[in-house]
Scaffold this active site. Structure first.
Site, PDB file in Angstrom:
ATOM      1  N   ASP A  45     -31.728  -7.180 -12.296  1.00  0.00           N
ATOM      2  CA  ASP A  45     -32.780  -6.383 -11.648  1.00  0.00           C
ATOM      3  C   ASP A  45     -32.935  -5.046 -12.365  1.00  0.00           C
ATOM      4  O   ASP A  45     -32.000  -4.254 -12.426  1.00  0.00           O
ATOM      5  CB  ASP A  45     -32.391  -6.141 -10.183  1.00  0.00           C
ATOM      6  CG  ASP A  45     -33.421  -5.305  -9.448  1.00  0.00           C
ATOM      7  OD1 ASP A  45     -34.282  -5.905  -8.791  1.00  0.00           O
ATOM      8  OD2 ASP A  45     -33.367  -4.059  -9.543  1.00  0.00           O
ATOM      9  N   TYR A  50     -36.530   2.937 -14.203  1.00  0.00           N
ATOM     10  CA  TYR A  50     -35.108   3.077 -14.557  1.00  0.00           C
ATOM     11  C   TYR A  50     -34.953   3.418 -16.046  1.00  0.00           C
ATOM     12  O   TYR A  50     -33.870   3.813 -16.480  1.00  0.00           O
ATOM     13  CB  TYR A  50     -34.312   1.790 -14.289  1.00  0.00           C
ATOM     14  CG  TYR A  50     -34.275   1.296 -12.866  1.00  0.00           C
ATOM     15  CD1 TYR A  50     -34.735   2.066 -11.796  1.00  0.00           C
ATOM     16  CD2 TYR A  50     -33.759   0.031 -12.583  1.00  0.00           C
ATOM     17  CE1 TYR A  50     -34.693   1.573 -10.497  1.00  0.00           C
ATOM     18  CE2 TYR A  50     -33.707  -0.456 -11.284  1.00  0.00           C
ATOM     19  CZ  TYR A  50     -34.188   0.314 -10.251  1.00  0.00           C
ATOM     20  OH  TYR A  50     -34.134  -0.187  -8.979  1.00  0.00           O
ATOM     21  N   LYS A  75     -40.055  -3.853 -11.951  1.00  0.00           N
ATOM     22  CA  LYS A  75     -40.907  -3.252 -10.904  1.00  0.00           C
ATOM     23  C   LYS A  75     -41.884  -2.271 -11.520  1.00  0.00           C
ATOM     24  O   LYS A  75     -41.567  -1.590 -12.493  1.00  0.00           O
ATOM     25  CB  LYS A  75     -40.031  -2.514  -9.880  1.00  0.00           C
ATOM     26  CG  LYS A  75     -38.791  -3.265  -9.445  1.00  0.00           C
ATOM     27  CD  LYS A  75     -37.989  -2.541  -8.390  1.00  0.00           C
ATOM     28  CE  LYS A  75     -36.621  -3.180  -8.219  1.00  0.00           C
ATOM     29  NZ  LYS A  75     -35.624  -2.796  -9.242  1.00  0.00           N
ATOM     30  N   HIS A 108     -42.908  -1.108  -6.798  1.00  0.00           N
ATOM     31  CA  HIS A 108     -41.634  -0.425  -6.530  1.00  0.00           C
ATOM     32  C   HIS A 108     -41.647   0.409  -5.256  1.00  0.00           C
ATOM     33  O   HIS A 108     -40.631   0.520  -4.573  1.00  0.00           O
ATOM     34  CB  HIS A 108     -41.306   0.478  -7.720  1.00  0.00           C
ATOM     35  CG  HIS A 108     -39.850   0.787  -7.871  1.00  0.00           C
ATOM     36  ND1 HIS A 108     -39.247   0.926  -9.090  1.00  0.00           N
ATOM     37  CD2 HIS A 108     -38.870   0.982  -6.961  1.00  0.00           C
ATOM     38  CE1 HIS A 108     -37.966   1.194  -8.916  1.00  0.00           C
ATOM     39  NE2 HIS A 108     -37.714   1.237  -7.639  1.00  0.00           N
ATOM     40  N   LEU A 190     -23.800  -1.428  -1.743  1.00  0.00           N
ATOM     41  CA  LEU A 190     -22.427  -0.929  -1.569  1.00  0.00           C
ATOM     42  C   LEU A 190     -22.446   0.516  -1.072  1.00  0.00           C
ATOM     43  O   LEU A 190     -21.412   1.170  -1.019  1.00  0.00           O
ATOM     44  CB  LEU A 190     -21.654  -1.003  -2.894  1.00  0.00           C
ATOM     45  CG  LEU A 190     -21.663  -2.348  -3.614  1.00  0.00           C
ATOM     46  CD1 LEU A 190     -20.887  -2.258  -4.931  1.00  0.00           C
ATOM     47  CD2 LEU A 190     -21.063  -3.430  -2.723  1.00  0.00           C
ATOM     48  N   ILE A 240     -27.956  -7.032  -4.898  1.00  0.00           N
ATOM     49  CA  ILE A 240     -27.881  -6.666  -6.317  1.00  0.00           C
ATOM     50  C   ILE A 240     -26.967  -5.452  -6.516  1.00  0.00           C
ATOM     51  O   ILE A 240     -27.423  -4.349  -6.828  1.00  0.00           O
ATOM     52  CB  ILE A 240     -29.291  -6.381  -6.892  1.00  0.00           C
ATOM     53  CG1 ILE A 240     -30.118  -5.530  -5.909  1.00  0.00           C
ATOM     54  CG2 ILE A 240     -30.019  -7.679  -7.213  1.00  0.00           C
ATOM     55  CD1 ILE A 240     -31.399  -4.971  -6.519  1.00  0.00           C
ATOM     56  N   SER A 243     -23.193  -2.100 -11.209  1.00  0.00           N
ATOM     57  CA  SER A 243     -22.005  -1.585 -11.866  1.00  0.00           C
ATOM     58  C   SER A 243     -22.219  -1.622 -13.367  1.00  0.00           C
ATOM     59  O   SER A 243     -22.918  -2.498 -13.870  1.00  0.00           O
ATOM     60  CB  SER A 243     -20.758  -2.399 -11.498  1.00  0.00           C
ATOM     61  OG  SER A 243     -19.635  -1.821 -12.148  1.00  0.00           O
ATOM     62  N   VAL A 244     -21.615  -0.648 -14.045  1.00  0.00           N
ATOM     63  CA  VAL A 244     -21.632  -0.677 -15.505  1.00  0.00           C
ATOM     64  C   VAL A 244     -20.233  -0.961 -16.043  1.00  0.00           C
ATOM     65  O   VAL A 244     -20.013  -0.903 -17.245  1.00  0.00           O
ATOM     66  CB  VAL A 244     -22.168   0.654 -16.097  1.00  0.00           C
ATOM     67  CG1 VAL A 244     -23.658   0.807 -15.771  1.00  0.00           C
ATOM     68  CG2 VAL A 244     -21.382   1.859 -15.599  1.00  0.00           C
ATOM     69  N   ARG A 248     -15.495  -4.362 -12.710  1.00  0.00           N
ATOM     70  CA  ARG A 248     -16.152  -4.358 -11.393  1.00  0.00           C
ATOM     71  C   ARG A 248     -17.309  -5.362 -11.367  1.00  0.00           C
ATOM     72  O   ARG A 248     -17.567  -5.996 -10.337  1.00  0.00           O
ATOM     73  CB  ARG A 248     -16.626  -2.948 -11.038  1.00  0.00           C
ATOM     74  CG  ARG A 248     -15.461  -2.020 -10.744  1.00  0.00           C
ATOM     75  CD  ARG A 248     -15.900  -0.756 -10.031  1.00  0.00           C
ATOM     76  NE  ARG A 248     -16.522   0.192 -10.924  1.00  0.00           N
ATOM     77  CZ  ARG A 248     -15.880   1.139 -11.608  1.00  0.00           C
ATOM     78  NH1 ARG A 248     -14.564   1.249 -11.499  1.00  0.00           N
ATOM     79  NH2 ARG A 248     -16.529   1.979 -12.389  1.00  0.00           N
ATOM     80  N   ASN A 252     -17.419  -8.275  -8.606  1.00  0.00           N
ATOM     81  CA  ASN A 252     -18.504  -8.358  -7.619  1.00  0.00           C
ATOM     82  C   ASN A 252     -19.114  -9.745  -7.501  1.00  0.00           C
ATOM     83  O   ASN A 252     -19.791 -10.037  -6.508  1.00  0.00           O
ATOM     84  CB  ASN A 252     -19.593  -7.325  -7.951  1.00  0.00           C
ATOM     85  CG  ASN A 252     -19.100  -5.898  -7.767  1.00  0.00           C
ATOM     86  OD1 ASN A 252     -18.028  -5.672  -7.207  1.00  0.00           O
ATOM     87  ND2 ASN A 252     -19.874  -4.932  -8.254  1.00  0.00           N
TER      88      ASN A 252
END
Ligand code: A2P
Length: 285
Positions: A45, A50, A75, A108, A190, A240, A243-244, A248, A252
């Protein structure tokens, strides 16, 4: 890792769990998407605003995962709302993503101008009719704003992506979506990014450190993030988590080997505060 799927009103199936990429640079995004595809994610996503669609595109160009297995969402941002503007913005996003066709395109944010919202929606309907995007939907729309689109065009959005987590469970929106066959997808599932925009606005993530979530996590031998992701999945929500971090990211999606009990779900229902971390969609952005 088998991720369950949901069926959209276009007839297409969508992984229920994917990787969200808000507040990540192109470089972070390229690495995160690459790690995610390696961990079994198939839904990515992103969004024009972004500013990391190129990073997604670079990771997709390098992957061996076949295109038909991937589910890519992007979006349209506010500055490009309007019929012609939306068509041009779609082309620009596709150029950055390096894709011929898109899986899901969302408006969006609901601009205050209802006419422009509608013109934008008509552009998305045209893109779907042309086969350039398989499914179309919205993000941050209130039920009344969705109803306006449906009344004017007869086309029901496939999905509405909204802020949703145990503190802000969005019961009213979910009931409305269910009535119309719209999939609800949770953003900030989260509780939002640590160090990110919500924290700067004085709303730090209080879900990942919530004692009830921590107790349930310990009982299952899982992490708080994994408990939160299971909560979304067991509530029938698409989710969705962002995390980078490769560990993690892997953690997830490692959530298919346990189930929250009825008691767990009741305890989590009780921690609802009714408060958002993010912006109210009625606020101008
Ligand atoms: P990071 O990218 O450094 O992993 P959201 O609710 O918007 O999905 O926010 C996710 C936030 O939680 C991000 O700041 C992310 O940071 C962090 N995060 C993601 N996965 C985990 C995890 N498994 N454990 C702890 N923090 C996580």
């Amino acid at each position: 890792m088998t991720v369950p799927t949901l069926t959209l009103n276009s007839g297409r199936t969508m992984p229920q769990l994917g990787l969200g990429m808000w507040q990540a640079s192109n470089e972070e995004t390229e690495a995160a998407v690459t790690a995610a595809l390696g961990s079994g994610y198939r839904l990515i996503d992103t969004a024009q605003v972004y500013a990391n669609e190129e990073g997604v595109g670079r990771a997709l160009a390098a992957t061996t995962v076949p295109r038909e297995e991937l589910f890519i969402t992007t979006k349209l941002w506010n500055a490009d709302q309007g019929y012609d503007e939306a068509l041009a913005a779609f082309d620009a996003s596709m150029e950055r993503l390096g894709l011929e066709t898109l899986d899901l395109y969302l408006i969006h944010w609901p601009l205050g101008d209802a006419e422009r919202r509608l013109a934008t929606w008509r552009a998305l309907v045209a893109l779907q009719e042309q086969g350039r995007v398989a499914s179309i939907g919205v993000s941050n729309f209130y039920p009344s704003q969705i109803q306006e689109l449906v009344d004017a065009t007869g086309v029901v959005p496939a999905l509405n992506q909204i802020e949703l987590h145990p503190h802000f469970p969005q019961w009213v929106a979910r009931a409305f979506h269910n009535d119309l066959g719209i999939v609800t997808q949770s953003w900030s599932p989260l509780g939002g990014s640590t160090g990110g925009l919500w924290e700067k606005r004085g709303k730090p993530n209080s879900l990942l450190t919530d004692p009830v979530i921590a107790e349930i996590a310990e009982a299952h031998g899982k992490s708080p993030a994994q408990v939160l992701i299971r909560w979304h999945l067991q509530n029938g929500l698409a989710v969705i988590p962002k995390s980078v971090d490769p560990e993690r990211i892997a953690q997830n999606i490692d959530v298919m080997d346990f189930r929250l009990t009825g008691g767990d779900l009741e305890r989590i229902a009780a921690i609802s505060t009714g408060e958002r971390f993010g912006l109210d969609p009625y606020e101008n952005v």
